[in-house]
Design a protein around this motif. Sequence first.
Motif, short mmCIF file in Angstrom:
data_model
loop_
_atom_site.label_atom_id
_atom_site.label_comp_id
_atom_site.label_asym_id
_atom_site.label_seq_id
_atom_site.Cartn_x
_atom_site.Cartn_y
_atom_site.Cartn_z
N GLY A 188 -12.82 8.56 -5.24
CA GLY A 188 -12.99 7.18 -4.77
C GLY A 188 -11.67 6.43 -4.71
N PRO A 189 -11.62 5.29 -4.04
CA PRO A 189 -10.38 4.54 -3.85
C PRO A 189 -9.62 4.21 -5.13
N ALA A 190 -10.32 3.83 -6.20
CA ALA A 190 -9.61 3.48 -7.44
C ALA A 190 -8.85 4.67 -8.00
N ILE A 191 -9.44 5.86 -7.91
CA ILE A 191 -8.79 7.08 -8.39
C ILE A 191 -7.65 7.49 -7.47
N LEU A 192 -7.89 7.43 -6.16
CA LEU A 192 -6.85 7.84 -5.21
C LEU A 192 -5.62 6.95 -5.31
N LYS A 193 -5.83 5.66 -5.55
CA LYS A 193 -4.68 4.75 -5.72
C LYS A 193 -3.85 5.17 -6.93
N LEU A 194 -4.53 5.52 -8.02
CA LEU A 194 -3.81 5.97 -9.22
C LEU A 194 -3.03 7.24 -8.92
N SER A 195 -3.65 8.17 -8.20
CA SER A 195 -2.98 9.44 -7.91
C SER A 195 -1.73 9.23 -7.06
N ALA A 196 -1.76 8.23 -6.20
CA ALA A 196 -0.61 7.95 -5.34
C ALA A 196 0.52 7.26 -6.11
N TRP A 197 0.19 6.19 -6.82
CA TRP A 197 1.23 5.42 -7.51
C TRP A 197 1.83 6.20 -8.67
N ALA A 198 1.03 7.01 -9.33
CA ALA A 198 1.52 7.76 -10.50
C ALA A 198 1.83 9.21 -10.16
N ALA A 199 2.01 9.54 -8.88
CA ALA A 199 2.14 10.92 -8.43
C ALA A 199 3.17 11.72 -9.22
N ARG A 200 4.36 11.17 -9.41
CA ARG A 200 5.41 11.94 -10.09
C ARG A 200 5.16 12.05 -11.59
N ASN A 201 4.67 10.99 -12.19
CA ASN A 201 4.36 11.04 -13.62
C ASN A 201 3.21 12.00 -13.90
N LEU A 202 2.22 12.05 -13.03
CA LEU A 202 1.10 12.97 -13.22
C LEU A 202 1.55 14.41 -13.05
N HIS A 203 2.47 14.63 -12.12
CA HIS A 203 3.05 15.97 -11.97
C HIS A 203 3.79 16.38 -13.22
N PHE B 251 0.82 -1.21 0.00
CA PHE B 251 0.00 0.00 0.00
C PHE B 251 0.86 1.27 0.00
N TYR B 252 2.18 1.11 -0.15
CA TYR B 252 3.10 2.24 -0.10
C TYR B 252 3.82 2.41 -1.44
N PRO B 253 3.41 3.39 -2.26
CA PRO B 253 4.10 3.62 -3.53
C PRO B 253 5.58 3.95 -3.34
N ARG B 254 5.89 4.67 -2.26
CA ARG B 254 7.28 5.01 -1.95
C ARG B 254 7.59 4.55 -0.53
#
Length: 407
Positions: free
Chosen positions: A239-254, A65-68
């Motif tokens: 929702g959880p599915a979106i929040l998971k994406l935002s966490a794992w892809a945080a740097r790429n989305l930035h 559950f920890y992207p980093r």
Amino acid sequence: MYDLLIIGGGAAGFFTAINAAEKNKNLRIAILERGRDVLQKVKVSGGGRCNVTHACFEPSALINFYPRGNQELLEPFKRFNPAHTIDWFESRGVRIKKESDGRMFPVSNSSQSIIDCFLDACYKNRIEIITNTRVESIENNGGNWQLNAIGDRQFTSKKLMIATGSDNAVWKLLQNLGIETVSAVPSLFTFNIKDERIQDLMGISTENVICRLSDSKNKALNAYISNGAILITHWGLSGPAILKLSAWAARNLHDANYEFSISVNWLGTPDIEKVRQHLHQQIVNQPKKNVLANAEFGMSIRLWKSLCIAAGVGEYQKWAETGKKHIAKLVEQLTDCRFSVKGKSTFKEEFVTAGGVDLAEVDFSTFSLKKYPNLYMAGEVLNIDAVTGGFNFQAAWTGAWIAAQSL
């Protein structure tokens, strides 16, 4: 002269202070907080209920559950994990309960239970809490730590804990000590989408959805996929599915400036042919039924109707009047519904960042710095972050507890 100074009056700071004081009653300990009030993030967490931890007790599963920080946390979680967290609070009179999604809260449903527990422990262990104290410089003099705070106040300590969360000003002070940091970018956020298919559907949620990111310019985004519940909001998708994406892809989305595409499989099934066959079967089984008025797959009738209209299905169209082209378009809307995302929004009151002190700087057996064995760190000051659900607090409890044992 203090034995231990802690910069940051949040979860990790208090947990370190209390555990260190209980292990050695003779320590002189103080918590320095830049603001007027302490434990503010604890107060607002979980809608004011404080999502203390998550009911995931196996360390090898917990780190997922920890992207980093996932690999770095494996051994620490073997020493202090959610089971230990629950025991810690319940032994101090704060009973913890599990909800259906695994999140764990005080039975009182109030974060004040956690705050009162901490403040009471500080009082019993004579831990000083000094507020309105912004540290402006940190120096290592002869092995001791010299802190200069606003208002010409000075503090000296044998050992120092940094538990300030994602505070850029503190990161700059650490950089002055030769400590490497990773620049901060947001994590745990929702996606801003303006699309007529969902613009009037706020509040509708779907439990089992598959979401995939895509971007023709930033190919790295195409690797990110998640599943879980999704919520339509007045600004887009959450929702959880979106929040998971935002966490794992945080740097790429930035890096993409938060402009990208997302594909939503509303049915949560990879078997697209089965969906197609089911729709064709309705032509045979329900030829006189109105397509828009009778939702399939257990879907919300409002969402079903919106997707049917997007597929070109008429308001009074019956299944008998529905041909292969309509079926193909409807399958696409149901299983590969594409949206353009332009921007992000903060998730409730909670704000989590990816970034902080480079994990290569840290000895995770003690949560001290390799360059400075009497300098400790825990919580979001480190480049560790998690998805929503109590995991960020658990990382803070674990790091603080281990640091306290070493202290």
